[in-house]
Motif scaffolding. Structure first.
Motif, short mmCIF file in Angstrom:
data_model
loop_
_atom_site.label_atom_id
_atom_site.label_comp_id
_atom_site.label_asym_id
_atom_site.label_seq_id
_atom_site.Cartn_x
_atom_site.Cartn_y
_atom_site.Cartn_z
N HIS A 235 7.88 9.79 -4.18
CA HIS A 235 7.33 8.51 -4.66
C HIS A 235 7.92 8.24 -6.05
O HIS A 235 9.12 8.03 -6.19
CB HIS A 235 5.80 8.60 -4.68
CG HIS A 235 5.10 7.28 -4.78
ND1 HIS A 235 5.75 6.06 -4.75
CD2 HIS A 235 3.78 6.96 -4.94
CE1 HIS A 235 4.87 5.08 -4.86
NE2 HIS A 235 3.67 5.60 -4.99
N GLY A 236 7.12 8.29 -7.09
CA GLY A 236 7.61 7.92 -8.42
C GLY A 236 8.69 8.82 -8.97
O GLY A 236 9.56 8.37 -9.73
N ALA A 237 8.65 10.10 -8.61
CA ALA A 237 9.61 11.05 -9.17
C ALA A 237 10.98 10.96 -8.50
O ALA A 237 11.91 11.64 -8.93
CB ALA A 237 9.07 12.48 -9.03
N ALA A 238 11.13 10.13 -7.48
CA ALA A 238 12.41 10.04 -6.77
C ALA A 238 13.53 9.55 -7.67
O ALA A 238 14.69 9.92 -7.48
CB ALA A 238 12.26 9.13 -5.56
N SER A 239 13.22 8.72 -8.66
CA SER A 239 14.27 8.21 -9.53
C SER A 239 14.89 9.32 -10.38
O SER A 239 16.06 9.24 -10.76
CB SER A 239 13.72 7.11 -10.44
OG SER A 239 12.71 7.61 -11.30
N GLY A 240 14.12 10.37 -10.68
CA GLY A 240 14.68 11.49 -11.43
C GLY A 240 15.76 12.22 -10.65
O GLY A 240 16.76 12.66 -11.22
N LEU B 26 0.82 -1.21 0.00
CA LEU B 26 0.00 0.00 0.00
C LEU B 26 0.86 1.26 0.00
O LEU B 26 0.82 2.07 0.93
CB LEU B 26 -0.95 -0.01 1.20
CG LEU B 26 -2.05 -1.06 1.12
CD1 LEU B 26 -2.89 -1.05 2.37
CD2 LEU B 26 -2.93 -0.83 -0.09
N ALA B 27 1.63 1.43 -1.06
CA ALA B 27 2.33 2.70 -1.27
C ALA B 27 1.29 3.80 -1.46
O ALA B 27 0.10 3.53 -1.66
CB ALA B 27 3.24 2.59 -2.49
N ALA B 28 1.73 5.04 -1.40
CA ALA B 28 0.80 6.17 -1.44
C ALA B 28 -0.11 6.12 -2.66
O ALA B 28 -1.33 6.34 -2.56
CB ALA B 28 1.59 7.49 -1.42
N ALA C 267 -0.91 10.61 -7.30
CA ALA C 267 -0.07 10.43 -6.11
C ALA C 267 1.35 10.04 -6.47
O ALA C 267 2.30 10.39 -5.77
CB ALA C 267 -0.69 9.37 -5.20
N LEU C 268 1.50 9.32 -7.58
CA LEU C 268 2.82 8.83 -7.96
C LEU C 268 3.78 9.96 -8.31
O LEU C 268 5.00 9.82 -8.15
CB LEU C 268 2.69 7.88 -9.15
CG LEU C 268 3.96 7.16 -9.59
CD1 LEU C 268 4.35 6.10 -8.57
CD2 LEU C 268 3.76 6.51 -10.96
N GLU C 269 3.26 11.08 -8.78
CA GLU C 269 4.12 12.13 -9.32
C GLU C 269 4.89 12.88 -8.24
O GLU C 269 5.79 13.66 -8.55
CB GLU C 269 3.30 13.11 -10.15
CG GLU C 269 4.17 13.98 -11.03
CD GLU C 269 3.36 14.84 -11.99
OE1 GLU C 269 3.96 15.42 -12.90
OE2 GLU C 269 2.13 14.93 -11.83
#
Length: 426
Positions: free
Chosen positions: A272-277, A239-241, A266-268
């Motif tokens: 969360h998802g943007a951490a890889s950038g 249950l990620a954000a 929520a991923l953006e």
């Protein structure tokens, strides 16, 4: 015995006792250990860990102890999709080790299995022409500076508007939507370096089609394997954000496109998802400056966390990162970025014991393949779409609107006087 007297005698707390004193869950205590905020010691007999009561109390004072949640309001509920085991550092899809699944099956095969519980070797998803056309038209209308996440959200809304049957929440209908939406998201993204064909690569798998949307470099078998494995490993992570947001939407009986839209929103976030950038930019800078030390020093000097390190659910290295690093060893052009990533981990270890997470592994892939900084986020979003659908299928079978926690009001005590108009002039 008071806290002060116990601490003077060197009291050791169990994980549960430390969690209660901090007002957090036990897995969060291990996250504090991985980030260097607490030190643990194996309990006598090797069963579990113990913590210095003085360190726990000091951390609680610094962080501000969280008040316990009233009974029944904690968002914890049953799911059969993913299990994460912080003690062993492994995670499982429907009870099967996720890294083992990724080593044997491709993304579409694992997605299908996650949805239905059945592995169908050779499964390939295809974008319906009308859906793909709607998505492409919507993407073409966006400004040139639009990001991949902008495009993915736009495609999702456009395809939903073009589907008059989107409100059918039967299992078969939701599965049909999922099987068409995932390849449409990929096919509607512009090919890097030119118009290129739409929806290409379906017969060879989703990874090949996505590759041409991320870089102009020609794909080789080893690189495509890394990308496909990354897609599998990122399908779900409990249950990620973004998954919680998707389940809340499904609880309100939103259609699958709206569920995916909630997840994408929520991923953006940068956490969360943007951490890889952020990790991509750090690795690129380390390569440019000839080493990780000055880059890590800049982050620490400015009070910024070093991206791509640590995970609140794993005490050691993220198993997704470990699996991807092993595959990246077989990609010759990934060598410099892989060495830079290991330099980052080793350099940071002098300051705090943090291990690599999946964002750092995605950054190695995106940097070495000539992808933009947002490449890892795009991979993440496409992959997680299948996981959001899996959770939506579970939630549609539950009582509607069950995910309605109660707020803890901390505002002015009523009744308050009716507010008057704001004063005008200076």
């Amino acid at each position: 015995m008071t806290d002060q007297s116990a601490e003077a005698e060197g009291e050791r707390l169990t994980t549960r006792e430390a969690a209660d004193r901090l007002g957090v869950k036990p897995e969060t205590v291990y996250a504090y250990v991985s980030r260097g905020l607490l030190r643990s010691r194996r309990a006598p007999g090797g069963r579990g860990s113990t913590f210095d009561a003085r360190e726990v109390t000091a951390l609680a004072r610094r962080a501000g102890r969280r008040e316990p949640q009233p009974a029944g309001t904690e968002l914890a509920f049953r799911t059969g999709v993913t299990l994460i085991d912080p003690e062993t550092g492994r995670y499982f899809f429907r009870g099967v080790d996720a890294t083992e699944l990724a080593g044997r099956y491709g993304y579409e095969e694992v997605a299908e299995w996650l949805w239905t519980g059945t592995i169908r070797p050779g499964t390939r998803f295809a974008a319906p022409p009308e859906a793909l056309e709607a998505g492409c038209r919507a993407v073409a209308a966006l400004p040139a500076h639009a990001t991949s996440m902008d495009r993915l959200r736009t495609v999702t809304v456009a395809v939903a508007a073009a589907d008059p049957l989107r409100f059918d929440l039967s299992t078969d209908a939701v599965l049909g939507t999922a099987r068409s939406l995932v390849p449409t998201l990929v096919g509607a993204l512009p090919v890097v370096g030119g118009p290129g064909p739409r929806g290409d690569g379906e017969r060879d798998g989703l990874a090949r089609g996505l590759w041409s949307r991320l870089t102009t470099q020609p794909p080789d078998a080893a690189s495509l394997r890394v990308l496909d494995t990354a897609l599998v490993l990122l399908i779900d992570h409990d249950l990620a954000a973004s998954t919680l947001a998707a389940r809340v939407a499904a609880s309100a009986r939103a259609h699958p496109y709206a569920v995916v839209s909630a997840g994408l929103g929520a991923l953006e976030g940068p956490l969360h998802g943007a951490a890889s950038g952020l990790a991509h930019r750090m690795l690129a800078e380390a390569l440019e400056r000839g080493g990780a030390a000055p880059v890590v020093a800049d982050h620490l000097r400015s009070g910024r966390r070093v991206p791509g390190l640590g995970h609140r659910l794993y005490r050691g290295e993220d198993p997704r990162a470990r699996a991807l690093f092993a595959l990246l060893e077989d990609v010759p052009r990934a060598g410099p970025a892989l060495a830079a990533a290991r330099d980052v981990v080793a350099t940071t270890a002098r300051h705090t014991a943090l291990q690599a997470n999946v964002d750092l592994a995605l950054a190695v892939l995106s940097v070495s393949a000539g992808m933009p900084a947002e490449g890892g986020e795009t991979i993440f979003a496409v992959a997680r779409t299948a996981g959001w659908i899996a959770h939506a299928l579970e939630e549609y079978a539950e009582r509607p609107l069950r995910l309605r926690p109660s707020g803890q009001y901390h505002g002015p005590r009523p009744p308050q006087p009716l507010p008057g108009p704001a004063p005008t002039g200076a």
